[in-house]
Scaffold this active site. Structure first.
Site, PDB file in Angstrom:
ATOM      1  CG  ASP A 199      75.658  79.092  64.374  1.00 33.76           C
ATOM      2  OD1 ASP A 199      76.575  79.597  65.058  1.00 33.76           O
ATOM      3  OD2 ASP A 199      74.551  78.797  64.864  1.00 33.76           O
ATOM      4  N   GLY A 225      80.846  81.363  59.865  1.00 40.17           N
ATOM      5  CA  GLY A 225      81.361  82.700  60.126  1.00 40.17           C
ATOM      6  C   GLY A 225      80.809  83.224  61.434  1.00 40.17           C
ATOM      7  CG  HIS A 245      67.180  85.191  74.029  1.00 37.75           C
ATOM      8  ND1 HIS A 245      66.364  84.319  74.721  1.00 37.75           N
ATOM      9  CD2 HIS A 245      68.071  84.398  73.371  1.00 37.75           C
ATOM     10  CE1 HIS A 245      66.732  83.075  74.504  1.00 37.75           C
ATOM     11  NE2 HIS A 245      67.767  83.098  73.696  1.00 37.75           N
TER      12      HIS A 245
END
Length: 337
Positions: A199, A225, A245
């Site tokens: 993340d 990253g 989403h």
């Protein structure tokens, strides 16, 4: 059905925010935490929260009428089973969700017409920046967001585990894994598995204490990253839960293609999202889709839309596995030339 039943039902829908914003106020004031030791009067609670006693009494009386708190004959308020979930110190707490929904998200919803008219995110209009940039710039809000996601994901995790067999996966990478709750649950359920949490650097930093507390530092690698730039190699399954989403098709394809670039032909792609069913039946994802429109700028998708998205990214959609919750596991493999 009585003649006035439909208008009354519509009244309740129109004024639904009366309840949700009252819950927000109680959560913001930490009322449930103050009642853990036992019932208290509005006077004592007002002293503790530095609020107006009469106004606080009216708030708690209203919430007691819908099962959140209960008033006794001594005019004291106590926790109810539903109010317990507004405590901040219990697993599955909904306090952070109430705080997030009643603050930034409520402000974004107030500009829904802007999003419908333009197709753009109302959150950016209200806060003058995208949500994930806003969370990075406001670490306290980022922490609430993480806690809210944990409160939502908690009830889903068991359903995902029951629906899908993760055995045989040596290393699973949780892309956009947030505070690490996904990967921790997976690694605890599959002791032979190793994990990678990927993340943004500031998000991974927030996750590190949670991974340490879970005793998984030797089995879970933390990598910071941006999945819009690249995705690390080294996993034989890539897991994206409530990630695709958040983004429109163009950005989603960027993420999926970066995943595709580091996968072998035997790797698995596991996208966990709501899959919008056809027809008019109620489905939580249909309103979550509006949240995606107004806040991050993404969308919920149908099975056909996921199939098209996978194909454009170079994947074959092998199956869609429903869970007991509204989520499905959308499995894909690298399409052979």
């Amino acid at each position: 059905m009585k003649e006035n039943a439909l208008p009354q039902q519509l009244d309740q829908m129109i004024t639904g925010y009366w309840v949700s914003q009252s819950i927000y106020a109680a959560a913001k004031l930490g009322i449930a935490d103050l009642l853990v030791a036992g019932p208290q009067t509005a006077e004592l609670l007002a002293d503790a929260t530095k609020t107006n006693c009469g106004a606080l009494y009216r708030l708690l009386r209203a919430l007691a009428s819908v099962g959140i708190f209960a008033e006794n004959e001594q005019r004291e308020f106590a926790l109810t089973p539903m109010a317990e979930f507004l405590r901040s110190d219990i697993p599955g707490s909904k306090r952070a969700l109430a705080l997030m929904s009643g603050d930034e998200q409520f402000q974004a919803w107030s500009e829904i017409l802007y999003s419908i008219q333009t197709g753009k995110t109302s959150f950016d209009k209200v806060f003058e920046k995208p949500i994930f940039e806003y969370l990075a710039d406001n670490p306290d809000k980022g922490k609430i967001f993480d806690q809210a996601m944990t409160g939502i994901h908690g009830r889903e995790t068991g359903d995902i585990m029951n629906a899908y067999d993760f055995s045989g996966i040596n290393t699973l990478m949780d892309v956009g894994g947030g505070n690490g709750s996904n990967i921790v649950n997976l690694l605890h359920n599959y002791p032979e598995m190793k994990g990678i949490l990927f993340d943004l650097p500031q998000v991974v930093e927030r996750a590190e204490p949670y991974i340490e507390q879970a005793g998984l530092t030797d089995r879970c690698q933390l990598i910071g990253g941006s999945f819009f730039e690249s995705v690390p190699a080294g996993a034989d399954a890539i897991f994206l839960r409530h990630i695709i989403h958040d983004w429109d098709d163009e950005k989603s394809l960027t993420i999926l293609r970066h995943c595709h670039a580091v996968m072998s032909e035997n790797s698995r792609l596991l996208v966990v999202e709501s899959v919008i069913p056809p027809g008019n039946d109620p489905f939580p994802g249909k309103f979550l889709d509006l949240v995606m429109l107004m806040i991050p700028g993404g969308k919920e998708r149908t099975a056909e839309e996921y199939e098209a998205l996978f194909e454009q990214a170079g994947f074959e959609l092998t199956r869609i596995i429903p869970t007991e919750s509204e989520l499905s596991i959308i499995e894909g493999t690298k399409r052979l030339p």
